[in-house]
Enzyme design. Structure first.
Site, short mmCIF file in Angstrom:
data_model
loop_
_atom_site.label_atom_id
_atom_site.label_comp_id
_atom_site.label_asym_id
_atom_site.label_seq_id
_atom_site.Cartn_x
_atom_site.Cartn_y
_atom_site.Cartn_z
N CYS A 27 9.75 -33.67 -9.90
CA CYS A 27 8.45 -33.08 -9.62
C CYS A 27 7.71 -34.04 -8.69
CB CYS A 27 7.69 -32.81 -10.91
SG CYS A 27 7.38 -34.27 -11.90
N VAL A 28 6.40 -34.11 -8.79
CA VAL A 28 5.62 -34.92 -7.86
C VAL A 28 5.83 -36.40 -8.07
CG1 VAL A 28 3.29 -35.46 -7.05
CG2 VAL A 28 3.88 -33.12 -7.66
#
Length: 474
Positions: A27-28
């Site tokens: 993810c981020v």
């Protein structure tokens, strides 16, 4: 050789090798692994890797916090490991092998509500802003509101309700869309189903008690009341699940040559009928019962006890994923009681976690390496994103997490004891102030101060005592 080569090799070794990786994505800020045998992961060695800022397990996924470099690190890792990258949805499916039934149920709830959160946040902020300009008498010696003295702001006030109504009154449309998407049904059928629950020709369910004549669909041998389920959560979830169930089952038995006609027809019409005769009334009763219990508990003479428990336990609920159930409760509360006293405590818990990290920044100010993790984590936590703070710092040391829980508990007691209500869920953390009903903003501000000061002081105190040997992570 890139700077990620050696860390990637180390991570692969300590995670149990290629054969232990069922799926991997990112993810981020985090690498997300689904491991065939989670016990093979050597957490201590993994967290000793320089680029790694912490680890935790959630929703059946072993997650390694890398930071903003995660995308580049991920690309090198999958090459070195010789594994194929997967999508987040594929990783979630694979992760179910490591989840019990409760975790899977909470995961489904999260998948339903997560796509709706941006709209809900915007809607909450809009309602808060409308209250400020339309309800608080700020002008002419406290006798008139901004709307009453300015035609421009009166127009803004009226116009913004267009968005607020779309978000909250027509919320079932978003829910049925999200449910059908999650369950593999046709999303447009989910949208149509949602519209049938909130159609303008239907009497708003909240107006039934005051209505003299309730319109009906008259079939001769029976009648069905034309009652809508505006702003209702549980009826929409139940209806969406039934539609997806019927559609996916019909696809398996109807020949492809006629499925385009037969499947939508025999999935949608029975669902709409059952939604208005069975699922709607049942869902309404369940939702009302839940919200009545929560509201009565928090407004009773022992409301402070429930507030203390919730304020203390909310952060651990986030770790387990059980916090996702609060979305449905919040929405039910705000529509039944024109506000929610639950969500302010959630915002305060976020602030408390950020304040504990702030204390760790103060304590370890000379540790430049840790500041690279703690400063961004504190900022994001104050803005409502708690994961970097909780998993990267507070759970790593343990005692800051406990300090944040105690501070959250104190702030929650003050909030509930002062009857603080929010218009709806909104941006967590400090910006949550904008979603609070105007008449409660002062007491919420006091609660925020408590959520900032108490965790900070307790973290510093714990650090100077034997509590710094305490840790949630073994």
């Amino acid at each position: 050789m890139s700077k990620y080569t050696e860390p990637s090799k180390d991570l692969l070794e300590h995670i149990g090798g290629k054969e232990n990786i069922a799926a991997v994505t990112h993810c981020v800020t985090r690498m997300r692994f689904v491991l065939n045998d989670p016990t093979k992961a050597d957490i201590k060695e993994i967290e000793s890797i320089k680029l790694v800022k912490g680890t935790f397990t959630q929703a059946g996924q072993f997650q390694v916090i890398i930071g903003n470099e995660v995308s580049s690190f991920y690309n090198d890792f999958v090459k070195i490991a010789g594994v194929d990258g997967t999508t987040k949805d594929e990783a979630k499916v694979a992760a179910k092998q490591n989840q019990n039934w409760l975790q899977r149920m909470m995961g489904h709830l999260a998948d339903i509500f997560t796509p709706l959160i941006p709209a809900l946040v915007v809607g909450g902020l809009i309602l808060g802003f409308r209250n400020v300009i339309g309800d608080i008498k700020l002008l002419e010696d406290g006798t008139k509101t901004i709307v009453e003295v300015s035609q421009f702001w009166a127009g803004v006030h009226a116009f913004l309700w267009l968005i607020g109504e779309a978000v909250f009154h027509f919320l079932p449309v978003g829910i049925t869309w999200s449910v059908t998407k999650k369950m593999g049904g046709s999303q447009i059928l989910g949208i149509v189903l949602g519209i049938t629950l909130v159609s303008p020709q239907l009497l708003n369910a909240y107006g039934v008690s005051g209505a003299k004549d309730i319109p009906v669909w008259d079939f001769g041998f029976t009648q069905i009341k034309m009652i809508g389920y505006q702003a209702q959560v549980i009826p929409a979830i139940l209806a969406g699940l039934l539609l997806a169930f019927l559609e996916t089952r019909l696809r398996k038995i109807v020949p492809n040559s006629i499925s385009m006609i037969v499947v939508p027809f025999f999935a949608l019409i029975p669902t709409v009928l059952i939604a208005h005769t069975v699922l709607g009334p049942i869902g309404w009763s369940i939702g009302s019962a839940i919200s009545n219990v929560v509201y009565s508990s928090l407004t009773s003479a022992f409301g402070w006890v429930f507030a203390a428990i919730f304020g203390f336990a909310y952060a651990p609920l986030v770790i387990t994923g059980l916090h996702h159930m609060t979305n449905a409760i919040d929405l039910q509360l705000m529509n039944q009681f024109e506000g929610t006293n639950l969500w302010p405590m959630i915002a305060l818990s976020n602030i408390a976690q950020g304040s504990a990290v702030l204390a760790m920044i103060f304590i370890n100010w000379k540790n430049e390496e840790e500041k690279q993790v703690s400063i961004p984590a504190a900022i994001s936590c104050y803005l409502g994103v708690t994961e970097p703070a909780m998993f990267g710092i507070n759970l790593k040391y343990g005692f800051p997490f406990l300090a944040a829980m105690l501070g959250s508990m104190a702030a929650a007691v003050i909030s509930v004891g002062s009857n603080v209500m929010a218009n709806s869920i909104g941006v967590g953390g400090i910006p949550g102030f904008l979603s609070i009903q105007p008449q409660h903003m002062v007491m919420f501000a006091i609660s925020m101060v408590v959520a900032i000061v108490v965790p900070f002081i307790l973290t510093v105190v714990f650090a100077k005592t034997r509590m710094n040997k305490f840790s949630f992570k073994k």
